[in-house]
Design an enzyme around this catalytic site. Structure first.
Site, PDB file in Angstrom:
ATOM      1  N   LEU A  97       0.832  -1.173  -0.098  1.00  0.00           N
ATOM      2  CA  LEU A  97       0.136  -0.012   0.063  1.00  0.00           C
ATOM      3  C   LEU A  97       0.906   1.356  -0.006  1.00  0.00           C
ATOM      4  O   LEU A  97       0.567   1.966  -0.592  1.00  0.00           O
ATOM      5  CB  LEU A  97      -0.795   0.076   1.252  1.00  0.00           C
ATOM      6  CG  LEU A  97      -2.068  -0.789   1.191  1.00  0.00           C
ATOM      7  CD1 LEU A  97      -2.903  -0.778   2.635  1.00  0.00           C
ATOM      8  CD2 LEU A  97      -3.317  -0.560  -0.015  1.00  0.00           C
ATOM      9  N   GLY A  98       1.762   1.207   0.781  1.00  0.00           N
ATOM     10  CA  GLY A  98       2.789   2.577   0.922  1.00  0.00           C
ATOM     11  C   GLY A  98       3.478   2.571  -0.545  1.00  0.00           C
ATOM     12  O   GLY A  98       3.707   3.988  -0.967  1.00  0.00           O
ATOM     13  N   LEU A 121     -11.155   2.924   9.468  1.00  0.00           N
ATOM     14  CA  LEU A 121      -9.584   3.248   9.021  1.00  0.00           C
ATOM     15  C   LEU A 121      -9.576   4.618   8.481  1.00  0.00           C
ATOM     16  O   LEU A 121     -10.426   5.088   7.871  1.00  0.00           O
ATOM     17  CB  LEU A 121      -9.357   2.410   7.667  1.00  0.00           C
ATOM     18  CG  LEU A 121      -9.772   0.718   7.789  1.00  0.00           C
ATOM     19  CD1 LEU A 121      -9.758   0.094   6.469  1.00  0.00           C
ATOM     20  CD2 LEU A 121      -8.349   0.180   8.729  1.00  0.00           C
ATOM     21  N   GLU A 122      -8.360   5.161   8.719  1.00  0.00           N
ATOM     22  CA  GLU A 122      -8.060   6.621   8.465  1.00  0.00           C
ATOM     23  C   GLU A 122      -7.311   6.247   7.068  1.00  0.00           C
ATOM     24  O   GLU A 122      -6.230   5.762   7.144  1.00  0.00           O
ATOM     25  CB  GLU A 122      -7.224   7.380   9.375  1.00  0.00           C
ATOM     26  CG  GLU A 122      -8.036   7.287  10.665  1.00  0.00           C
ATOM     27  CD  GLU A 122      -7.101   7.350  11.912  1.00  0.00           C
ATOM     28  OE1 GLU A 122      -5.915   7.239  11.709  1.00  0.00           O
ATOM     29  OE2 GLU A 122      -7.519   7.332  12.923  1.00  0.00           O
TER      30      GLU A 122
END
Length: 175
Positions: A97-98, A121-122
């Protein structure tokens, strides 16, 4: 101490960890790989106020995906509901994801002993990126604790049970 693959599998089998839905293939060496759910909330307005409830619009993420935009705060939810009266939990995004420029759940990764939740989730992104419902989205680790056990469920805190996407409730404390 973080539980290993074998310890997570044994804790699930013994009922010390609940993951719903559970797929034993999603256990990695030191974590469980969790998924994004099928809904996302978009926080409205150019400015948020800690003393007021956040206005949001909720959207179902279509099967063809949804493009997230930089500068926008998104609140998502995990597919999985997790619970343990024995272990604390810590949720994170992952390297994949990063590498897409997606930051997930940076400010509140700790799930206390006794949390029984689908995680809110933020989500923020560095550039436009398409996400899909039920896609792999991060890892959750389980950690043993030291000292007297106290279940978060029994302390009466504001976030003890949730099945959906929660907004900040800080405004309740600022009244």
């Amino acid at each position: 101490m973080i539980l290993t693959r074998e310890a997570i599998a044994a804790a699930v089998r013994d009922g010390d960890i609940a993951i719903e839905p559970f797929d034993p293939e999603r256990i990695s060496p030191n974590a469980y790989d969790w998924h994004l759910g099928d809904r996302i909330r978009i926080c409205e307005g150019d400015e948020l106020d800690a003393a007021a409830a956040t206005r949001v619009t909720e959207h179902v993420i279509p099967t063809e995906g949804m493009v997230l935009q930089p500068g926008q705060l998104y609140l998502g939810v995990t597919l999985e509901r997790t619970h343990s009266e024995r272990y604390a939990q810590m949720i994170n995004g992952d390297r994949s994801l990063g590498a897409l420029g997606i930051w997930v759940h940076v400010s509140a990764p700790l799930g206390h002993v006794g949390h029984a939740i689908r995680w809110t989730l933020e989500i923020r992104v560095a550039r436009p990126v398409r996400v899909y419902p039920f896609m792999p989205f991060g890892k959750i680790v389980f950690m043993s604790t030291a000292g007297a056990a106290a279940s978060y469920q029994h302390l009466g805190h504001k976030y003890t049970r949730t099945s959906g996407i929660d907004i900040s409730r800080l405004y309740e404390e600022l009244r």
